[in-house]
Design a protein around this motif. Structure first.
Motif, PDB file in Angstrom:
ATOM      1  N   HIS A 100       0.839  -1.188   0.000  1.00  0.00           N
ATOM      2  CA  HIS A 100       0.000   0.000   0.000  1.00  0.00           C
ATOM      3  C   HIS A 100       0.874   1.238   0.000  1.00  0.00           C
ATOM      4  O   HIS A 100       1.974   1.229   0.548  1.00  0.00           O
ATOM      5  N   THR A 101       0.371   2.289  -0.619  1.00  0.00           N
ATOM      6  CA  THR A 101       0.990   3.595  -0.418  1.00  0.00           C
ATOM      7  C   THR A 101       0.238   4.232   0.731  1.00  0.00           C
ATOM      8  O   THR A 101      -0.911   3.885   1.006  1.00  0.00           O
ATOM      9  N   GLY A 102       0.855   5.147   1.401  1.00  0.00           N
ATOM     10  CA  GLY A 102       0.166   5.843   2.478  1.00  0.00           C
ATOM     11  C   GLY A 102      -0.902   6.756   1.910  1.00  0.00           C
ATOM     12  O   GLY A 102      -0.906   7.080   0.726  1.00  0.00           O
ATOM     13  N   LEU A 103      -1.822   7.164   2.745  1.00  0.00           N
ATOM     14  CA  LEU A 103      -2.856   8.092   2.322  1.00  0.00           C
ATOM     15  C   LEU A 103      -2.236   9.467   2.155  1.00  0.00           C
ATOM     16  O   LEU A 103      -1.636  10.010   3.079  1.00  0.00           O
ATOM     17  N   HIS A 104      -2.320  10.016   0.965  1.00  0.00           N
ATOM     18  CA  HIS A 104      -1.759  11.330   0.668  1.00  0.00           C
ATOM     19  C   HIS A 104      -2.906  12.325   0.551  1.00  0.00           C
ATOM     20  O   HIS A 104      -3.615  12.351  -0.447  1.00  0.00           O
ATOM     21  N   ARG A 105      -3.084  13.117   1.588  1.00  0.00           N
ATOM     22  CA  ARG A 105      -4.164  14.094   1.593  1.00  0.00           C
ATOM     23  C   ARG A 105      -3.806  15.283   0.714  1.00  0.00           C
ATOM     24  O   ARG A 105      -2.664  15.685   0.641  1.00  0.00           O
ATOM     25  N   ASP A 106      -4.835  15.821   0.104  1.00  0.00           N
ATOM     26  CA  ASP A 106      -4.713  17.002  -0.749  1.00  0.00           C
ATOM     27  C   ASP A 106      -3.678  16.807  -1.848  1.00  0.00           C
ATOM     28  O   ASP A 106      -2.996  17.738  -2.254  1.00  0.00           O
ATOM     29  N   GLY A 107      -3.550  15.587  -2.307  1.00  0.00           N
ATOM     30  CA  GLY A 107      -2.651  15.295  -3.422  1.00  0.00           C
ATOM     31  C   GLY A 107      -3.402  15.344  -4.736  1.00  0.00           C
ATOM     32  O   GLY A 107      -4.559  15.751  -4.809  1.00  0.00           O
ATOM     33  N   THR A 108      -2.735  14.920  -5.764  1.00  0.00           N
ATOM     34  CA  THR A 108      -3.354  14.836  -7.082  1.00  0.00           C
ATOM     35  C   THR A 108      -3.230  13.398  -7.575  1.00  0.00           C
ATOM     36  O   THR A 108      -2.402  12.625  -7.086  1.00  0.00           O
ATOM     37  N   LEU A 109      -4.040  13.054  -8.542  1.00  0.00           N
ATOM     38  CA  LEU A 109      -3.978  11.716  -9.113  1.00  0.00           C
ATOM     39  C   LEU A 109      -2.601  11.455  -9.714  1.00  0.00           C
ATOM     40  O   LEU A 109      -2.031  10.378  -9.536  1.00  0.00           O
ATOM     41  N   ALA A 110      -2.051  12.437 -10.410  1.00  0.00           N
ATOM     42  CA  ALA A 110      -0.725  12.271 -11.026  1.00  0.00           C
ATOM     43  C   ALA A 110       0.326  11.953  -9.971  1.00  0.00           C
ATOM     44  O   ALA A 110       1.183  11.088 -10.170  1.00  0.00           O
ATOM     45  N   GLU A 111       0.250  12.620  -8.831  1.00  0.00           N
ATOM     46  CA  GLU A 111       1.198  12.361  -7.744  1.00  0.00           C
ATOM     47  C   GLU A 111       1.028  10.944  -7.201  1.00  0.00           C
ATOM     48  O   GLU A 111       2.004  10.258  -6.897  1.00  0.00           O
TER      49      GLU A 111
END
Length: 106
Positions: A38-49
């Protein structure tokens, strides 16, 4: 080796402690392996990121395990589509790595 990346999106309402926003996380599964990554939950990120985060996580694990040749299928969250040019961009960006044989989008 077939590998799937399922990208998930969560939306967060505004509260007294944080602004409203979205977050992304990915589930990565290798064919023939019981364990998922799993990747960690990235808040306020973008799909590309998040696509980049998931691919980096996959490549890192494959380097550690001395694996190569993954055929990667990425499934995007509902409501997201990529243009043909952007799909080709991601394929070109990651197939230069020996660990990645191909990148497709479901």
């Amino acid at each position: 080796m077939n590998t799937s990346i399922q990208i998930k999106k969560a939306s967060y309402p505004k509260s007294d402690f944080r602004a409203a926003g979205t977050g992304f996380t990915s589930v990565i599964q290798h064919e023939g392996y019981d364990q998922t990554m799993h990747t960690g939950l990235h808040r306020d990120g973008t799909l590309a990121e998040e696509i980049d985060n998931a691919m980096k996580r996959l490549i890192s694990s494959m380097v550690h395990a001395e694996q190569s040749g993954a055929a990667v299928t990425i499934t995007l969250p509902a409501g997201y589509t990529l243009s043909a040019a952007l799909k080709q961009h991601y394929a070109d960006k990651y197939v230069i790595e020996p660990e990645i044989a191909s990148v497709t989008f479901a």
